[in-house]
Design an enzyme around this catalytic site. Sequence first.
Site, mmCIF file in Angstrom:
data_model
loop_
_atom_site.group_PDB
_atom_site.id
_atom_site.type_symbol
_atom_site.label_atom_id
_atom_site.label_comp_id
_atom_site.label_asym_id
_atom_site.label_seq_id
_atom_site.Cartn_x
_atom_site.Cartn_y
_atom_site.Cartn_z
ATOM 1 N N GLY A 7 23.004 -25.336 -49.762
ATOM 2 C CA GLY A 7 24.032 -25.064 -48.658
ATOM 3 C C GLY A 7 24.612 -23.762 -48.761
ATOM 4 O O GLY A 7 25.908 -23.439 -48.472
ATOM 5 N N ASN A 9 23.984 -21.204 -47.051
ATOM 6 C CA ASN A 9 24.263 -20.650 -45.613
ATOM 7 C C ASN A 9 25.589 -21.358 -44.990
ATOM 8 O O ASN A 9 26.332 -20.958 -44.590
ATOM 9 C CB ASN A 9 23.237 -21.047 -44.680
ATOM 10 C CG ASN A 9 22.066 -20.067 -44.615
ATOM 11 O OD1 ASN A 9 22.314 -18.977 -44.117
ATOM 12 N ND2 ASN A 9 20.987 -20.478 -45.251
ATOM 13 N N ARG A 60 12.379 -44.357 -38.285
ATOM 14 C CA ARG A 60 12.881 -42.921 -38.051
ATOM 15 C C ARG A 60 13.976 -43.139 -37.018
ATOM 16 O O ARG A 60 14.751 -42.301 -36.922
ATOM 17 C CB ARG A 60 11.644 -42.095 -37.663
ATOM 18 C CG ARG A 60 11.400 -41.340 -38.857
ATOM 19 C CD ARG A 60 10.610 -39.793 -38.193
ATOM 20 N NE ARG A 60 11.416 -38.959 -37.923
ATOM 21 C CZ ARG A 60 11.736 -38.096 -38.687
ATOM 22 N NH1 ARG A 60 11.324 -37.936 -39.977
ATOM 23 N NH2 ARG A 60 12.559 -36.892 -38.493
ATOM 24 N N MET A 85 16.061 -30.194 -43.847
ATOM 25 C CA MET A 85 14.353 -30.275 -43.980
ATOM 26 C C MET A 85 13.413 -31.184 -43.225
ATOM 27 O O MET A 85 12.480 -31.601 -43.421
ATOM 28 C CB MET A 85 14.262 -30.046 -45.323
ATOM 29 C CG MET A 85 14.723 -29.055 -46.361
ATOM 30 S SD MET A 85 14.386 -27.380 -45.538
ATOM 31 C CE MET A 85 12.600 -27.162 -45.867
ATOM 32 N N LEU A 88 13.558 -32.800 -36.454
ATOM 33 C CA LEU A 88 14.502 -33.880 -35.496
ATOM 34 C C LEU A 88 13.551 -34.031 -34.052
ATOM 35 O O LEU A 88 12.917 -33.348 -33.515
ATOM 36 C CB LEU A 88 15.629 -33.432 -35.031
ATOM 37 C CG LEU A 88 16.844 -33.327 -36.193
ATOM 38 C CD1 LEU A 88 17.904 -32.353 -35.963
ATOM 39 C CD2 LEU A 88 17.065 -34.418 -36.607
ATOM 40 N N ASN A 102 19.229 -23.596 -35.377
ATOM 41 C CA ASN A 102 18.619 -23.712 -36.783
ATOM 42 C C ASN A 102 18.655 -22.050 -37.238
ATOM 43 O O ASN A 102 18.347 -21.213 -36.387
ATOM 44 C CB ASN A 102 17.204 -24.434 -36.598
ATOM 45 C CG ASN A 102 16.515 -24.545 -38.027
ATOM 46 O OD1 ASN A 102 17.058 -24.868 -38.860
ATOM 47 N ND2 ASN A 102 15.246 -23.973 -37.864
ATOM 48 N N HIS A 104 15.698 -20.128 -39.716
ATOM 49 C CA HIS A 104 14.362 -20.083 -40.040
ATOM 50 C C HIS A 104 13.927 -18.816 -40.829
ATOM 51 O O HIS A 104 14.327 -17.822 -40.251
ATOM 52 C CB HIS A 104 13.321 -20.292 -38.997
ATOM 53 C CG HIS A 104 11.875 -20.551 -39.464
ATOM 54 N ND1 HIS A 104 11.322 -21.607 -39.986
ATOM 55 C CD2 HIS A 104 11.036 -19.571 -39.549
ATOM 56 C CE1 HIS A 104 10.239 -21.444 -40.313
ATOM 57 N NE2 HIS A 104 9.764 -20.257 -39.846
ATOM 58 N N THR A 136 14.730 -26.991 -29.969
ATOM 59 C CA THR A 136 14.059 -27.856 -28.761
ATOM 60 C C THR A 136 13.120 -28.557 -29.583
ATOM 61 O O THR A 136 12.845 -28.471 -30.836
ATOM 62 C CB THR A 136 13.419 -26.854 -27.871
ATOM 63 O OG1 THR A 136 12.286 -25.970 -28.710
ATOM 64 C CG2 THR A 136 14.334 -25.792 -27.170
ATOM 65 N N GLN A 166 17.555 -14.295 -47.865
ATOM 66 C CA GLN A 166 18.685 -15.138 -47.945
ATOM 67 C C GLN A 166 19.954 -14.295 -47.480
ATOM 68 O O GLN A 166 20.979 -14.662 -46.919
ATOM 69 C CB GLN A 166 19.017 -15.821 -49.261
ATOM 70 C CG GLN A 166 19.600 -17.129 -49.232
ATOM 71 C CD GLN A 166 19.690 -17.754 -50.579
ATOM 72 O OE1 GLN A 166 19.847 -17.203 -51.670
ATOM 73 N NE2 GLN A 166 19.546 -19.134 -50.560
HETATM 74 C C1 GRF Z 1 17.208 -21.105 -45.660
HETATM 75 O O1 GRF Z 1 16.351 -20.486 -46.319
HETATM 76 C C2 GRF Z 1 16.856 -21.515 -44.238
HETATM 77 O O2 GRF Z 1 16.260 -20.461 -43.605
HETATM 78 C C3 GRF Z 1 15.930 -22.632 -44.612
HETATM 79 O O3 GRF Z 1 16.309 -23.319 -45.578
HETATM 80 C C4 GRF Z 1 16.937 -22.671 -46.627
HETATM 81 C C5 GRF Z 1 18.499 -23.256 -46.618
HETATM 82 O O4 GRF Z 1 19.089 -22.532 -47.592
HETATM 83 N N1 GRF Z 1 15.985 -23.341 -43.198
HETATM 84 P P1 GRF Z 1 20.501 -23.025 -48.249
HETATM 85 O O5 GRF Z 1 20.530 -24.530 -48.484
HETATM 86 O O6 GRF Z 1 21.506 -23.072 -46.986
HETATM 87 O O7 GRF Z 1 20.893 -22.425 -49.447
#
Ligand code: GRF
Length: 185
Positions: A7, A9, A60, A85, A88, A102, A104, A136, A166
Amino acid sequence: MLLSGGGSNLQAIVDCIARGELRARVVRVLSDNPDAFGLQRARRCGIPAFTVAVADYPDRASWESALAAKVDEAGADLIVLAGFMRVLGAGFVNRYPRKILNIHPSLLPRHKGLNTHRRALEAGDARHGATVHFVTAEVDGGPVIVQGIVAVEPGDTVESLRKKVQQVEHRIYSEAIALVARGKC
Ligand code: GRF
C-alpha cells in the site's frame, strides 16, 4: 481503492491529499488479501478497510459480485487499483467504464504482466518507468493516462529499478487521479 500488498501507493495518495495537492478522498480500501499491510495503513489513516478474499466465495463470479457490492456501497467516483494483484474479469470491468484506474510498473505497452523490472533489464531497455491507465477487459491494455520515465543506468538491478519506479509511481498516481477528476482524460 483496491490493493493486495504494502500500500505504498495508497500512502502516497493519502499524503498528497493531506498536503492539499489533490482534492480527493479515499472513501474505502478493499483487499483480496487479509494480510495486506495496506489495510493497516488505511485504518491508521481512518479509512474503512475490508477484505474480500476469493477463498471465502464458491467461485470467482460470486467473489467479483461481492467485490462489486462493496465497491458500490462506497459510492466512489473512481476505483483506484494500487497493487491489486488479481485480474478483474470483463463482468466487473465493464460495469465501470473509464472509472477504474490501475498503475503498472512499466512503460506500457512494453512489458505487460509480471516481472517488469527483470524484463526491462534483460531487454536492455534504456528507459523504464510506470504507467497509470484506465482498466479495460484487456489486461494492462486500457488507455494510458500518465507515464513516468526512469533511466536504466549501468549497474541497475531489479531492486534498484523497483525503487526508482516506485518513486515515480508515488508522483504520477495522484497526477493521474487529478486529471481524471478534472475531466481532462
Ligand atoms: C506497484 O509497483 C504497482 O505498480 C504494482 O504493484 C505495486 C504496488 O505497490 N501494480 P504498493 O502496494 O502500492 O506499495
